[in-house]
Design a protein around this motif. Structure first.
Motif, PDB file in Angstrom:
ATOM      1  N   ARG A 799       0.890  -1.255   0.069  1.00 61.38           N
ATOM      2  CA  ARG A 799       0.170   0.390  -0.449  1.00 61.38           C
ATOM      3  C   ARG A 799       1.200   1.435   0.174  1.00 61.38           C
ATOM      4  O   ARG A 799       0.639   2.222  -0.955  1.00 61.38           O
ATOM      5  CB  ARG A 799      -0.650   0.264   1.382  1.00 61.38           C
ATOM      6  CG  ARG A 799      -1.989   1.342   1.477  1.00 61.38           C
ATOM      7  CD  ARG A 799      -2.992   1.325   2.897  1.00 61.38           C
ATOM      8  NE  ARG A 799      -3.214   2.302   3.153  1.00 61.38           N
ATOM      9  CZ  ARG A 799      -4.730   2.436   2.618  1.00 61.38           C
ATOM     10  NH1 ARG A 799      -5.473   1.732   1.150  1.00 61.38           N
ATOM     11  NH2 ARG A 799      -5.099   3.384   2.407  1.00 61.38           N
ATOM     12  N   ARG A 800       2.121   1.217   0.404  1.00 61.49           N
ATOM     13  CA  ARG A 800       2.802   2.232   1.585  1.00 61.49           C
ATOM     14  C   ARG A 800       3.446   3.314  -0.605  1.00 61.49           C
ATOM     15  O   ARG A 800       3.780   3.730  -0.549  1.00 61.49           O
ATOM     16  CB  ARG A 800       3.810   2.233   2.072  1.00 61.49           C
ATOM     17  CG  ARG A 800       5.139   3.277   1.757  1.00 61.49           C
ATOM     18  CD  ARG A 800       4.553   4.537   2.295  1.00 61.49           C
ATOM     19  NE  ARG A 800       3.840   4.245   3.397  1.00 61.49           N
ATOM     20  CZ  ARG A 800       4.004   4.619   4.955  1.00 61.49           C
ATOM     21  NH1 ARG A 800       5.572   4.313   4.469  1.00 61.49           N
ATOM     22  NH2 ARG A 800       3.665   4.155   6.072  1.00 61.49           N
ATOM     23  N   ALA A 801       3.313   1.769  -1.594  1.00 65.71           N
ATOM     24  CA  ALA A 801       3.821   2.006  -2.789  1.00 65.71           C
ATOM     25  C   ALA A 801       2.469   3.395  -3.346  1.00 65.71           C
ATOM     26  O   ALA A 801       3.329   3.768  -4.345  1.00 65.71           O
ATOM     27  CB  ALA A 801       3.797   0.995  -3.999  1.00 65.71           C
ATOM     28  N   PHE A 802       1.415   3.835  -2.673  1.00 64.45           N
ATOM     29  CA  PHE A 802       0.934   4.394  -3.541  1.00 64.45           C
ATOM     30  C   PHE A 802       0.946   5.458  -3.079  1.00 64.45           C
ATOM     31  O   PHE A 802      -0.821   6.082  -3.090  1.00 64.45           O
ATOM     32  CB  PHE A 802      -0.788   3.756  -3.468  1.00 64.45           C
ATOM     33  CG  PHE A 802      -0.782   2.546  -4.283  1.00 64.45           C
ATOM     34  CD1 PHE A 802      -1.101   2.819  -6.338  1.00 64.45           C
ATOM     35  CD2 PHE A 802      -0.458   1.094  -4.619  1.00 64.45           C
ATOM     36  CE1 PHE A 802      -0.856   1.186  -6.392  1.00 64.45           C
ATOM     37  CE2 PHE A 802      -0.061   0.685  -4.836  1.00 64.45           C
ATOM     38  CZ  PHE A 802      -0.532   0.697  -5.772  1.00 64.45           C
ATOM     39  N   ALA A 811       0.608  13.203   7.942  1.00 63.06           N
ATOM     40  CA  ALA A 811       0.164  11.624   7.804  1.00 63.06           C
ATOM     41  C   ALA A 811      -0.157  11.383   6.078  1.00 63.06           C
ATOM     42  O   ALA A 811       0.454  12.173   5.431  1.00 63.06           O
ATOM     43  CB  ALA A 811      -1.347  11.738   8.414  1.00 63.06           C
ATOM     44  N   TRP A 812       0.542  10.350   6.060  1.00 62.54           N
ATOM     45  CA  TRP A 812       0.149   8.750   4.887  1.00 62.54           C
ATOM     46  C   TRP A 812      -1.419   9.484   4.046  1.00 62.54           C
ATOM     47  O   TRP A 812      -1.870   9.126   5.079  1.00 62.54           O
ATOM     48  CB  TRP A 812       0.429   7.549   5.022  1.00 62.54           C
ATOM     49  CG  TRP A 812       2.525   7.512   5.414  1.00 62.54           C
ATOM     50  CD1 TRP A 812       2.749   7.105   6.791  1.00 62.54           C
ATOM     51  CD2 TRP A 812       3.176   7.863   4.398  1.00 62.54           C
ATOM     52  NE1 TRP A 812       3.951   6.825   6.692  1.00 62.54           N
ATOM     53  CE2 TRP A 812       4.785   7.259   5.193  1.00 62.54           C
ATOM     54  CE3 TRP A 812       3.164   7.858   3.022  1.00 62.54           C
ATOM     55  CZ2 TRP A 812       5.868   7.862   4.784  1.00 62.54           C
ATOM     56  CZ3 TRP A 812       4.982   8.063   2.818  1.00 62.54           C
ATOM     57  CH2 TRP A 812       5.792   7.653   3.434  1.00 62.54           C
ATOM     58  N   ALA A 813      -0.859   9.816   2.928  1.00 59.39           N
ATOM     59  CA  ALA A 813      -2.459   9.372   2.502  1.00 59.39           C
ATOM     60  C   ALA A 813      -2.441   8.684   0.905  1.00 59.39           C
ATOM     61  O   ALA A 813      -1.186   8.586   0.433  1.00 59.39           O
ATOM     62  CB  ALA A 813      -2.709  11.421   1.703  1.00 59.39           C
ATOM     63  N   PHE A 814      -3.184   8.173   0.413  1.00 58.01           N
ATOM     64  CA  PHE A 814      -3.273   7.336  -0.014  1.00 58.01           C
ATOM     65  C   PHE A 814      -3.411   7.907  -1.602  1.00 58.01           C
ATOM     66  O   PHE A 814      -4.219   8.650  -1.348  1.00 58.01           O
ATOM     67  CB  PHE A 814      -4.446   6.476  -0.271  1.00 58.01           C
ATOM     68  CG  PHE A 814      -4.253   4.929  -1.219  1.00 58.01           C
ATOM     69  CD1 PHE A 814      -3.638   3.875  -1.059  1.00 58.01           C
ATOM     70  CD2 PHE A 814      -4.966   5.188  -2.420  1.00 58.01           C
ATOM     71  CE1 PHE A 814      -3.473   2.897  -1.846  1.00 58.01           C
ATOM     72  CE2 PHE A 814      -5.302   4.135  -3.439  1.00 58.01           C
ATOM     73  CZ  PHE A 814      -4.392   2.517  -3.241  1.00 58.01           C
ATOM     74  N   VAL A 815      -3.177   7.620  -2.587  1.00 59.00           N
ATOM     75  CA  VAL A 815      -3.413   8.543  -3.605  1.00 59.00           C
ATOM     76  C   VAL A 815      -4.332   7.498  -5.277  1.00 59.00           C
ATOM     77  O   VAL A 815      -2.998   6.651  -5.278  1.00 59.00           O
ATOM     78  CB  VAL A 815      -1.842   9.249  -4.069  1.00 59.00           C
ATOM     79  CG1 VAL A 815      -2.409  10.395  -5.573  1.00 59.00           C
ATOM     80  CG2 VAL A 815      -1.304  10.145  -3.292  1.00 59.00           C
ATOM     81  N   ILE A 836      -3.636   0.159 -13.925  1.00 60.61           N
ATOM     82  CA  ILE A 836      -3.959  -0.545 -13.176  1.00 60.61           C
ATOM     83  C   ILE A 836      -4.512   0.386 -12.170  1.00 60.61           C
ATOM     84  O   ILE A 836      -4.384   1.541 -12.315  1.00 60.61           O
ATOM     85  CB  ILE A 836      -3.595  -1.136 -11.932  1.00 60.61           C
ATOM     86  CG1 ILE A 836      -2.207  -0.796 -11.452  1.00 60.61           C
ATOM     87  CG2 ILE A 836      -2.553  -2.671 -12.230  1.00 60.61           C
ATOM     88  CD1 ILE A 836      -2.074  -1.005  -9.749  1.00 60.61           C
ATOM     89  N   GLU A 837      -6.033   0.455 -11.690  1.00 61.43           N
ATOM     90  CA  GLU A 837      -6.954   1.318 -11.078  1.00 61.43           C
ATOM     91  C   GLU A 837      -7.125   1.032  -9.421  1.00 61.43           C
ATOM     92  O   GLU A 837      -6.895   0.098  -8.904  1.00 61.43           O
ATOM     93  CB  GLU A 837      -8.096   1.468 -11.406  1.00 61.43           C
ATOM     94  CG  GLU A 837      -8.226   1.995 -12.465  1.00 61.43           C
ATOM     95  CD  GLU A 837      -8.222   3.738 -12.347  1.00 61.43           C
ATOM     96  OE1 GLU A 837      -8.452   4.119 -11.352  1.00 61.43           O
ATOM     97  OE2 GLU A 837      -8.184   4.215 -13.574  1.00 61.43           O
ATOM     98  N   ALA A 838      -6.345   2.166  -8.936  1.00 61.51           N
ATOM     99  CA  ALA A 838      -5.686   1.896  -6.977  1.00 61.51           C
ATOM    100  C   ALA A 838      -6.401   3.139  -6.851  1.00 61.51           C
ATOM    101  O   ALA A 838      -6.910   3.892  -6.765  1.00 61.51           O
ATOM    102  CB  ALA A 838      -4.314   2.106  -7.148  1.00 61.51           C
ATOM    103  N   ARG A 839      -7.616   2.164  -5.702  1.00 62.18           N
ATOM    104  CA  ARG A 839      -8.482   3.586  -4.957  1.00 62.18           C
ATOM    105  C   ARG A 839      -8.057   2.590  -3.886  1.00 62.18           C
ATOM    106  O   ARG A 839      -7.958   1.440  -2.807  1.00 62.18           O
ATOM    107  CB  ARG A 839      -9.777   2.354  -4.910  1.00 62.18           C
ATOM    108  CG  ARG A 839     -10.380   2.869  -6.756  1.00 62.18           C
ATOM    109  CD  ARG A 839     -11.649   1.629  -7.508  1.00 62.18           C
ATOM    110  NE  ARG A 839     -11.581   1.771  -8.298  1.00 62.18           N
ATOM    111  CZ  ARG A 839     -12.180   2.814  -9.383  1.00 62.18           C
ATOM    112  NH1 ARG A 839     -12.124   3.366  -8.486  1.00 62.18           N
ATOM    113  NH2 ARG A 839     -12.650   2.268 -10.626  1.00 62.18           N
ATOM    114  N   ALA A 840      -8.371   3.502  -2.790  1.00 60.39           N
ATOM    115  CA  ALA A 840      -8.373   3.958  -1.396  1.00 60.39           C
ATOM    116  C   ALA A 840      -9.180   3.037  -0.481  1.00 60.39           C
ATOM    117  O   ALA A 840     -10.401   3.135  -1.382  1.00 60.39           O
ATOM    118  CB  ALA A 840      -8.123   5.536  -0.555  1.00 60.39           C
TER     119      ALA A 840
END
Length: 840
Positions: A799-802, A811-815, A836-840
């Protein structure tokens, strides 16, 4: 194998694992021991008793815990060849293997060495980043990429702790250069601090649960790291859940209350530190509370419990890994780390590998071919039982008469440690002339700090040290002798006094420069090859104040062989190369170029080595250049030679590994862990010198290949690059936000190994999206296959890759969004792509 991790590593529970009975027993033993200590004993325990150890407290069943330098080998408490150490390849070489499991095996070997030497904790690994190619300890760190650094560092820590020996992951944090390292304030914005410089530490804490972390000398954003409460307490301990020991770099702690409140547990070396008596006095004066002292003592005792040094506490490791052959593993790591960056056809096939059945004649040249540089300079130097230079490795592997050797060019015209041909003993005497003790002296170099003295010798009684022995010259002619260090010197050759004088400290600001800085030529003598002469260097110890934090004796006898006309040396090498079937030129840096204590100012090879390569290549189209450096150097002739092989600092078995690879018994397995520039001027980040005490990391997220891609400049060799002896076809790629699968086939004629690298590249973001690099390494896996064989690798995506660090929310934020998943051979040789589609 993929870079995923399991849930249990060598008896150490990873984050989130349940607490075991052994954990509970260790906690109970720590609390019981802590409850028996008074304030003075607690404060003394946090100061160390000498250069390398903590005090034993028999009243609570605590044995002395011993620490040692250890990135490439375990030095032990004495810097001496009397107890030799296995010398593995440099950290840059280990990272070039792109193999965390091999790093783990290396760690297990070092734990085996540590136990043999009575060492409980290694002061390693170094997981700072290659921010600039000029960084003086570049060779001692793994990579420019935080993900690769974290994975190799995880393997190393797991391996060492598999063997029941602790690690101290260092240097926390942003200790990426040497200039003014004791005082520099590195100004780093929150995003790059989190996403780059803290990232490897975070990964290792999460995946390997290290038993220690070392706080760096430098400041970060205005706070000295040994006193940096936010990074040590809030981030390292609070956010990441680190439960190990925080130890200072040697002499880094400067404030009693500042260090304790900032989270520093152990101030080294002892006994004169900001802790000890000073800490007890601070508590009694009301400057700090005793519970804060208790917490630091608890962390020291927990470390002791883990390594088996506290009665009543079961050590973490009760079953040791199977013994490892140090020589064999050093050779394996070396050949797996060698990076073949160029291999052009010479006739109907690439010049490498040379045909072992019909190698023809080979003309070998270069000073480093005879006297290999196996490791970098500074505190991590160890003395192996033996060293295999390229000349010896190739001689052993080739038929008699197939190899000739010419010096060609020497990388240095400076005096160097008296090593080849010297057999020396140090005789320590008191002021009245009494002999106190003796010791062997590897390379004519004495480096005794704190209690690191020969048996029977103390700093209070030591007055002189005489290096005495014999020297058998390899060449006839005028030999130069010299010294390095502080104090009085009397130099004799065959009983004749050639120098009698004193060397003062001068203007050196760094202890390494004061003790190991500029060589001083003292005298010359005409000698005959093969004829033994007596040599003696009498050193009167430089006086040190009683309150000096470290009492040290450090000096060297230096030597330089007869000086030759450089053009004549090159001409001889050219003549040999012209008459040979193939030519191999070994080029190298020196300890005056790559070492702890100073940064580089140039990436050029020293001496006339570039001229040598060009001349030999012009005489023989089958010229192979072996680059024996720990860090990138300029290779202005790289397009003029048939092959270029990077061997880093290859450790004690480097020459044997080189023969394996050049003759095709083994494939060069390495891939670049850092970008190699064409020239220093092309490198995106080069600044290592502070301005007004500050070194500003104004490049932000853009270091290494991220910066190269942003600048649009083409390097000599990109991140991840490396050639093998076979070919690979990437056939299919499938990807989800959690995993990437790559199918590939060995399309060549021999068995080989490939490192499949996976990069994430965000597509154009919406307005207001955070700035990000064009792509970043998100995973990798290595495979081996026979000719024609097809294999599939699974590479997990974390997850950290995104995610990015959001400076607004801290804080860490998912993009979320659309990402290209790219798989290939290097950052610039990407073979397959999926969306790919990355979703939070």
């Amino acid at each position: 194998m993929s870079s995923s991790t399991g849930t249990q590593r060598g008896g150490t529970a990873v984050a989130g694992a349940p607490v075991t009975r052994a954990d509970q027993a260790r906690t109970a033993a720590v609390e019981a021991a802590l409850g028996k200590l008074d304030l003075d004993a607690k404060a003394r325990l946090l100061a160390g008793q000498d250069m390398w150890s903590l005090p034993a407290l028999p009243e609570i069943g605590l044995a002395s815990v011993v620490l040692s330098d250890g990135p490439v080998g375990v030095r032990g408490v004495r810097w001496t060849a009397d107890d030799p150490s296995v010398a593995l390849p440099s950290p840059t070489a280990l990272a070039a293997t792109w193999d965390p499991e091999l790093a783990r095996r290396a760690g297990r070997l070092l734990a085996q060495e540590a136990r043999r030497k009575g060492v409980h904790v290694l002061l390693a690994p170094t997981v700072n980043l290659h921010r600039s190619p000029l960084g003086g300890r570049h060779f001692e760190a793994y990579s420019e990429d935080p993900y690769l650094t974290g994975e190799i560092g995880t393997g190393y820590v797991l391996g060492v702790q598999d063997g029941g020996v602790g690690t101290t992951v260092k240097h926390f944090v942003a200790n990426d250069a040497e200039t003014d390292r004791f005082t520099v304030d590195n100004i780093v914005a929150p995003r790059p601090l989190r996403e780059l410089y803290l990232a490897p530490f975070e990964t290792i804490v999460a995946q390997a649960r290290p038993w220690g972390v070392m706080a760096a000398y430098n400041q970060v954003n205005g706070a000295t790291m040994t006193e940096h409460r936010h990074l040590q307490q809030d981030v390292l301990r609070g956010e990441w859940g680190f439960d190990g020991l925080i130890v200072s770099d040697w002499l880094a702690a400067r404030s009693t209350t500042g260090a304790l409140l900032g989270g520093l547990d152990l101030a080294m070396p002892g006994p004169v530190t900001v802790y000890g008596e000073a800490l007890a006095a601070a508590v009694r004066a009301g400057e700090v509370d005793e519970p804060a002292v208790d917490e630091a003592v608890r962390n020291v005792l927990r470390l002791a419990a883990r390594v088996g040094a506290l009665d009543g506490a079961p050590p973490v490791v009760t079953e040791l890994p199977a013994p490892l052959d140090g020589d064999a593993l050093a050779r394996e790591v070396a050949r797996r780390s060698f990076v073949l960056v160029r291999n052009e056809p010479a006739g109907d096939r690439p010049v490498l590998p040379l045909d072992p059945a019909r190698p023809g004649t080979i003309a070998l040249s270069g000073a480093a071919a005879r006297d290999a540089r196996i490791l970098g300079g500074g505190s991590a130097v160890v003395f192996p039982h033996h060293v295999v230079p390229p000349l010896d490795g190739l001689t052993a592997a080739l038929p008699e008469g197939a190899l000739t050797y010419s010096l060609g060019a020497d990388p240095s015209d400076e005096l160097a440690d008296a090593d080849q041909g010297f057999t020396l003993t140090a005789v320590c005497r008191a002021e009245d002339g009494r002999v106190l003790g003796t010791s062997s002296v590897p390379g004519g170099r004495v480096q005794w700090a704190g209690s690191d003295l020969p048996d029977g010798v103390t700093h209070d009684t030591l007055h002189t040290v005489e290096l005495t022995g014999r020297f058998v010259p390899r060449e006839s002619g005028e030999h130069a002798f010299g010294t390095r260090g502080l104090g009085g010197f009397v130099l004799k050759v065959n009983g004749e006094t050639l120098f009698d004088g004193v060397q003062g400290p001068g203007d050196a600001a760094d202890p390494f420069e004061a003790f190991f800085g500029t060589p001083e030529e003292r005298a010359r003598a005409v000698l005959t090859a093969g004829e033994e002469v007596e040599v003696s260097l009498l050193h009167t110890v430089f006086p040190m104040p009683d309150d000096a934090p470290i009492k040290a004796v450090a000096f060297s006898l230096l030597h330089l062989g007869p000086r030759h006309d450089p053009d004549e040396l090159i001409a001889r090498a050219v003549e040999a190369a012209r008459g040979a079937d193939s030519a191999v030129v070994v080029v190298a840096t020196t300890a005056r170029v790559e070492s702890e204590g100073f940064d580089r100012t140039s990436l050029r090879l020293p001496g006339r080595q570039d001229d040598l390569v060009r001349a030999v290549a012009a005489a023989n189209p089958r010229t192979v250049v072996v680059v024996n450096t720990g860090s990138p150097v300029e290779l202005p002739w790289r397009e003029e030679v048939a092959a270029v092989l990077l061997t880093w600092f290859p450790g004690q078995e480097g020459g044997a590994a080189l023969a394996d690879v050049l003759l095709g018994a083994q494939e060069p397995g390495g891939r670049l862990p850092t970008t190699w520039p064409v020239s220093l001027a092309d490198a995106p980040v080069t600044e290592t010198t502070p301005t007004g005490g500050e070194l500003r990391y104004d490049e932000g997220l853009f270091i290494g290949y991220r910066a190269w891609e942003r600048a649009g400049t083409t390097p000599a060799y990109p991140f991840g690059h490396g050639l093998g002896y076979t070919d690979w076809e990437y056939e299919t790629l499938s990807a989800t936000p959690d995993e990437v699968r790559v199918r590939l086939r060995n399309s060549g004629a021999r068995t080989g190994r490939e490192v499949v690298q996976v990069y994430l590249a965000p597509t154009a973001g919406a307005a207001g999206a955070p700035e990000r690099p064009a792509r970043w390494l998100a995973g990798f896996a290595s495979v081996e296959a026979a000719p024609g064989e097809t294999v599939e690798v699974h590479v997990p995506l974390r997850r950290r890759a995104f995610e990015v660090w959001d400076e607004g929310t801290d804080a860490w934020a998912f993009v979320p969004g659309t990402y290209e998943v790219e798989a290939g051979h290097s950052v610039t040789d990407r073979r397959l792509t999926a969306t790919i589609e990355a979703r939070a």
